[in-house]
Design a protein around this motif. Structure first.
Motif, mmCIF file in Angstrom:
data_model
loop_
_atom_site.group_PDB
_atom_site.id
_atom_site.type_symbol
_atom_site.label_atom_id
_atom_site.label_comp_id
_atom_site.label_asym_id
_atom_site.label_seq_id
_atom_site.Cartn_x
_atom_site.Cartn_y
_atom_site.Cartn_z
ATOM 1 N N ALA A 22 0.840 -1.217 0.000
ATOM 2 C CA ALA A 22 0.000 0.000 0.000
ATOM 3 C C ALA A 22 0.863 1.251 0.000
ATOM 4 O O ALA A 22 2.088 1.182 -0.069
ATOM 5 C CB ALA A 22 -0.890 -0.031 1.244
ATOM 6 N N ASN A 23 0.181 2.404 0.067
ATOM 7 C CA ASN A 23 0.898 3.657 0.306
ATOM 8 C C ASN A 23 0.457 4.173 1.673
ATOM 9 O O ASN A 23 -0.467 3.638 2.271
ATOM 10 C CB ASN A 23 0.628 4.699 -0.802
ATOM 11 C CG ASN A 23 -0.860 4.991 -0.935
ATOM 12 O OD1 ASN A 23 -1.510 5.358 0.052
ATOM 13 N ND2 ASN A 23 -1.397 4.758 -2.111
ATOM 14 N N SER A 24 1.114 5.199 2.151
ATOM 15 C CA SER A 24 0.933 5.591 3.558
ATOM 16 C C SER A 24 -0.492 6.081 3.858
ATOM 17 O O SER A 24 -0.920 6.054 5.008
ATOM 18 C CB SER A 24 1.940 6.689 3.930
ATOM 19 O OG SER A 24 1.835 7.731 2.994
ATOM 20 N N GLY A 29 -4.669 2.715 -4.541
ATOM 21 C CA GLY A 29 -3.727 3.274 -5.518
ATOM 22 C C GLY A 29 -3.711 2.391 -6.748
ATOM 23 O O GLY A 29 -4.746 1.805 -7.097
ATOM 24 N N GLY A 30 -2.525 2.237 -7.354
ATOM 25 C CA GLY A 30 -2.427 1.393 -8.547
ATOM 26 C C GLY A 30 -1.859 0.035 -8.170
ATOM 27 O O GLY A 30 -2.007 -0.411 -7.023
ATOM 28 N N GLY A 31 -1.225 -0.602 -9.131
ATOM 29 C CA GLY A 31 -0.535 -1.870 -8.879
ATOM 30 C C GLY A 31 -1.339 -2.859 -8.064
ATOM 31 O O GLY A 31 -2.559 -2.970 -8.212
ATOM 32 N N VAL A 32 -0.644 -3.555 -7.165
ATOM 33 C CA VAL A 32 -1.328 -4.600 -6.390
ATOM 34 C C VAL A 32 -2.334 -3.958 -5.417
ATOM 35 O O VAL A 32 -3.385 -4.542 -5.129
ATOM 36 C CB VAL A 32 -0.294 -5.481 -5.657
ATOM 37 C CG1 VAL A 32 0.392 -4.756 -4.521
ATOM 38 C CG2 VAL A 32 -0.927 -6.766 -5.169
ATOM 39 N N ASP A 33 -2.044 -2.746 -4.976
ATOM 40 C CA ASP A 33 -2.962 -2.016 -4.080
ATOM 41 C C ASP A 33 -4.308 -1.826 -4.773
ATOM 42 O O ASP A 33 -5.378 -2.161 -4.239
ATOM 43 C CB ASP A 33 -2.326 -0.655 -3.760
ATOM 44 C CG ASP A 33 -2.999 0.079 -2.614
ATOM 45 O OD1 ASP A 33 -2.646 1.235 -2.371
ATOM 46 O OD2 ASP A 33 -3.887 -0.527 -1.978
ATOM 47 N N GLY A 34 -4.244 -1.361 -6.002
ATOM 48 C CA GLY A 34 -5.484 -1.144 -6.763
ATOM 49 C C GLY A 34 -6.206 -2.457 -7.015
ATOM 50 O O GLY A 34 -7.431 -2.559 -6.858
ATOM 51 N N ILE A 115 6.939 -6.516 -2.448
ATOM 52 C CA ILE A 115 6.754 -5.154 -1.936
ATOM 53 C C ILE A 115 7.825 -4.206 -2.485
ATOM 54 O O ILE A 115 9.006 -4.565 -2.545
ATOM 55 C CB ILE A 115 6.781 -5.168 -0.387
ATOM 56 C CG1 ILE A 115 5.651 -6.063 0.131
ATOM 57 C CG2 ILE A 115 6.650 -3.757 0.168
ATOM 58 C CD1 ILE A 115 5.800 -6.440 1.579
ATOM 59 N N SER A 116 7.407 -3.061 -2.901
ATOM 60 C CA SER A 116 8.256 -1.961 -3.402
ATOM 61 C C SER A 116 8.898 -2.222 -4.756
ATOM 62 O O SER A 116 9.593 -1.341 -5.273
ATOM 63 C CB SER A 116 9.371 -1.619 -2.392
ATOM 64 O OG SER A 116 8.837 -0.878 -1.325
ATOM 65 N N ALA A 117 8.697 -3.420 -5.324
ATOM 66 C CA ALA A 117 9.392 -3.764 -6.585
ATOM 67 C C ALA A 117 8.655 -3.267 -7.815
ATOM 68 O O ALA A 117 9.060 -3.555 -8.938
ATOM 69 C CB ALA A 117 9.567 -5.275 -6.669
ATOM 70 N N GLY A 118 7.569 -2.539 -7.618
ATOM 71 C CA GLY A 118 6.813 -2.003 -8.773
ATOM 72 C C GLY A 118 7.001 -0.500 -8.860
ATOM 73 O O GLY A 118 8.115 -0.011 -9.095
ATOM 74 N N VAL A 119 5.935 0.226 -8.608
ATOM 75 C CA VAL A 119 5.954 1.696 -8.673
ATOM 76 C C VAL A 119 7.075 2.287 -7.825
ATOM 77 O O VAL A 119 7.735 3.242 -8.200
ATOM 78 C CB VAL A 119 4.586 2.254 -8.199
ATOM 79 C CG1 VAL A 119 4.645 3.743 -7.931
ATOM 80 C CG2 VAL A 119 3.516 1.922 -9.218
ATOM 81 N N TYR A 120 7.349 1.643 -6.674
ATOM 82 C CA TYR A 120 8.355 2.224 -5.767
ATOM 83 C C TYR A 120 9.785 1.941 -6.208
ATOM 84 O O TYR A 120 10.735 2.371 -5.568
ATOM 85 C CB TYR A 120 8.111 1.767 -4.335
ATOM 86 C CG TYR A 120 6.974 2.526 -3.642
ATOM 87 C CD1 TYR A 120 6.253 3.514 -4.302
ATOM 88 C CD2 TYR A 120 6.620 2.231 -2.335
ATOM 89 C CE1 TYR A 120 5.222 4.192 -3.687
ATOM 90 C CE2 TYR A 120 5.582 2.904 -1.690
ATOM 91 C CZ TYR A 120 4.890 3.895 -2.392
ATOM 92 O OH TYR A 120 3.865 4.576 -1.771
HETATM 93 N N1 APR Z 1 -0.813 -9.824 -7.796
HETATM 94 C C1 APR Z 1 0.458 -9.984 -7.363
HETATM 95 N N2 APR Z 1 1.437 -9.084 -7.557
HETATM 96 C C2 APR Z 1 1.110 -7.961 -8.244
HETATM 97 C C3 APR Z 1 -0.202 -7.704 -8.726
HETATM 98 C C4 APR Z 1 -1.178 -8.707 -8.473
HETATM 99 N N3 APR Z 1 -2.460 -8.551 -8.883
HETATM 100 N N4 APR Z 1 -0.190 -6.501 -9.360
HETATM 101 C C5 APR Z 1 1.071 -6.047 -9.291
HETATM 102 N N5 APR Z 1 1.859 -6.918 -8.637
HETATM 103 C C6 APR Z 1 3.287 -6.842 -8.348
HETATM 104 C C7 APR Z 1 4.105 -5.954 -9.240
HETATM 105 O O1 APR Z 1 4.441 -6.635 -10.449
HETATM 106 C C8 APR Z 1 5.315 -5.719 -8.365
HETATM 107 O O2 APR Z 1 6.247 -6.782 -8.543
HETATM 108 O O3 APR Z 1 3.437 -6.286 -7.063
HETATM 109 C C9 APR Z 1 4.746 -5.786 -6.937
HETATM 110 C C10 APR Z 1 4.672 -4.435 -6.234
HETATM 111 O O4 APR Z 1 4.307 -3.453 -7.187
HETATM 112 P P1 APR Z 1 3.304 -2.239 -6.823
HETATM 113 O O5 APR Z 1 1.942 -2.730 -6.738
HETATM 114 O O6 APR Z 1 3.603 -1.146 -7.787
HETATM 115 O O7 APR Z 1 3.710 -1.789 -5.349
HETATM 116 P P2 APR Z 1 4.977 -0.942 -4.857
HETATM 117 O O8 APR Z 1 6.114 -1.028 -5.789
HETATM 118 O O9 APR Z 1 5.162 -1.349 -3.436
HETATM 119 O O10 APR Z 1 4.431 0.566 -4.925
HETATM 120 C C11 APR Z 1 3.402 0.918 -4.038
HETATM 121 O O11 APR Z 1 2.077 1.711 -5.806
HETATM 122 O O12 APR Z 1 0.025 0.849 -6.230
HETATM 123 C C12 APR Z 1 0.672 1.897 -5.651
HETATM 124 O O13 APR Z 1 -0.794 2.596 -3.882
HETATM 125 C C13 APR Z 1 0.424 1.906 -4.166
HETATM 126 O O14 APR Z 1 1.470 4.015 -3.888
HETATM 127 C C14 APR Z 1 1.626 2.636 -3.696
HETATM 128 C C15 APR Z 1 2.722 2.110 -4.610
#
Ligand code: APR
Length: 348
Positions: A22-24, A29-34, A115-120
């Motif tokens: 998640a974010n704080s 948000g996007g990614g897995v959070d969304g 965790i953190s390996a996407g947007v972060y």
């Molecule tokens: N299932 C499993 N893993 C997923 C999914 C899913 N449905 N969608 C994305 N991921 C993976 C991504 O490929 C990445 O390897 O989760 C990992 C984390 O990526 P992010 O979701 O971007 O999270 P993070 O890098 O921690 O950034 C967090 O992104 O979504 C916003 O609100 C969130 O601001 C916060 C930030």
């Protein structure tokens, strides 16, 4: 299995706890959070609003709502700023605090995204290493099924050099197999033996040396001269008996053995209490790795469960590669098996 890697959409999994990156604000948000908020439904956001946000490295729990879990554990990973701003320690805290919270909530299984390996922007290889390291530390003291969920193929990779070395080992084995089969007609009915059977005779770890073992026969391709008596003498010890003896001989505790083998206590108790228990191949191999057996010893242990290591299966060759190179870290071997789309070592 205490620790496993899988390629999946975390919102489709079933576990006591599913972790959200998640974010704080905790307001989605996007990614897995969304993805988690969409799958869990609007009630999740309602509960998140009451939590008052979350600090980086901390973890807070909500109900699972429409996800197949009891709890969603929300944790906030560090944004990657080059690695000199405490990111590693903050990311470790995410795993530690999420695991501690899951333990406190009585969870027996938990699924993490990377965790953190996407947007972060956290470097994926390092993010995986930290996730595995924190899982390993937790599992040394606790029993829980921890799953690290890899969502997209490029989220996970082993180093190109390591991948190439394993690939070369596999290709060489296939080439040799093909070459031998080409030459087989010239060798008449001779039984093919792999390199292990031409090595200098070594006392078997399985007690007294039988004539066939003295001849260096490899149980998985038992030389034709192995007599029926040899077969039956090899049946003296079941897999379970051989395993327990080897654990004792190595001065290991049962806990050390099954934790190193990525096996949980329940399955080990079954193996210990049933002398005729037949494990799955990946379980038998996992114990050979935990006991640091060499190739011949591994094949002898596997033969007690009716298995063999061949030169024609990627799984077997990847295991042989690591044992031959003295690599007995089951997390490391499982990374390679995962990268080559093979079953992982441990229990499934
Ligand atoms: N299932 C499993 N893993 C997923 C999914 C899913 N449905 N969608 C994305 N991921 C993976 C991504 O490929 C990445 O390897 O989760 C990992 C984390 O990526 P992010 O979701 O971007 O999270 P993070 O890098 O921690 O950034 C967090 O992104 O979504 C916003 O609100 C969130 O601001 C916060 C930030």
């Amino acid at each position: 299995m205490p620790f496993s890697l899988i390629r999946a959409d975390i919102t489709k999994l079933s576990a006591d706890a599913i972790v959200n990156a998640a974010n704080s604000s905790l307001l989605g948000g996007g990614g897995v959070d969304g993805a988690i908020h969409r799958a869990a439904g609007a009630e999740l956001l309602e509960e998140c609003r009451l939590l008052g946000g979350c600090e980086t490295g901390q973890a807070k729990a909500t109900k699972g709502y429409r996800l197949d879990c009891r709890y969603i554990i929300h944790t906030v990973g560090p944004v990657w700023h080059g690695g000199e701003n405490g990111e590693s320690e903050q990311l470790r805290s995410c795993y530690r605090n999420s695991l501690a919270l899951a333990e406190k909530l009585g969870c027996t299984s938990i699924a993490f995204p990377l965790i953190s390996a996407g947007v972060y922007g956290y470097p994926k290889r390092e993010a995986i290493r930290i996730a595995e390291d924190e899982a390993r530390k937790f599992l040394a003291e606790h029993d829980m099924d921890i799953t690290l969920v890899i969502f997209d193929k490029d989220s996970f990779d082993i180093s190109a050099e390591r991948f190439d070395r394993i690939r070369q080992y596999i290709d060489d084995a296939y080439a040799k197999l093909h070459d031998d089969s080409e030459r087989r007609p010239l060798m008449g009915a001779a039984v093919m033996r792999d390199e292990a059977s031409v090595k200098p005779k070594k006392k078997s770890i399985f007690g007294r040396q039988k004539s066939s073992e003295a001849a260096g026969s490899v149980p998985c391709e038992i030389a034709e001269e192995a007599s029926a008596e040899d077969y039956f003498s090899m049946r003296d010890e079941s897999f379970s008996q051989a395993l327990l003896r080897l654990i004792d001989e190595r001065g290991m505790t049962d806990v050390e053995a099954y934790k190193r083998a990525n096996i949980d206590r329940k399955l080990f108790s079954k193996i210990r209490s049933d002398v005729h228990y037949k494990p799955k191949k990946q379980t038998a191999v996992a114990f050979a790795v935990a006991l640091k057996l060499d190739i011949r010893e591994t094949e002898e242990l596997l033969s007690r469960a009716g298995y063999a290591l061949s030169n024609s299966l990627d799984f077997d060759l990847i295991v042989k590669y690591h044992i031959t190179h003295g690599i007995y870290d089951i997390f490391e071997i499982n990374e390679a098996l995962f990268r080559f789309d093979q079953t992982l070592l441990g229990q499934n």
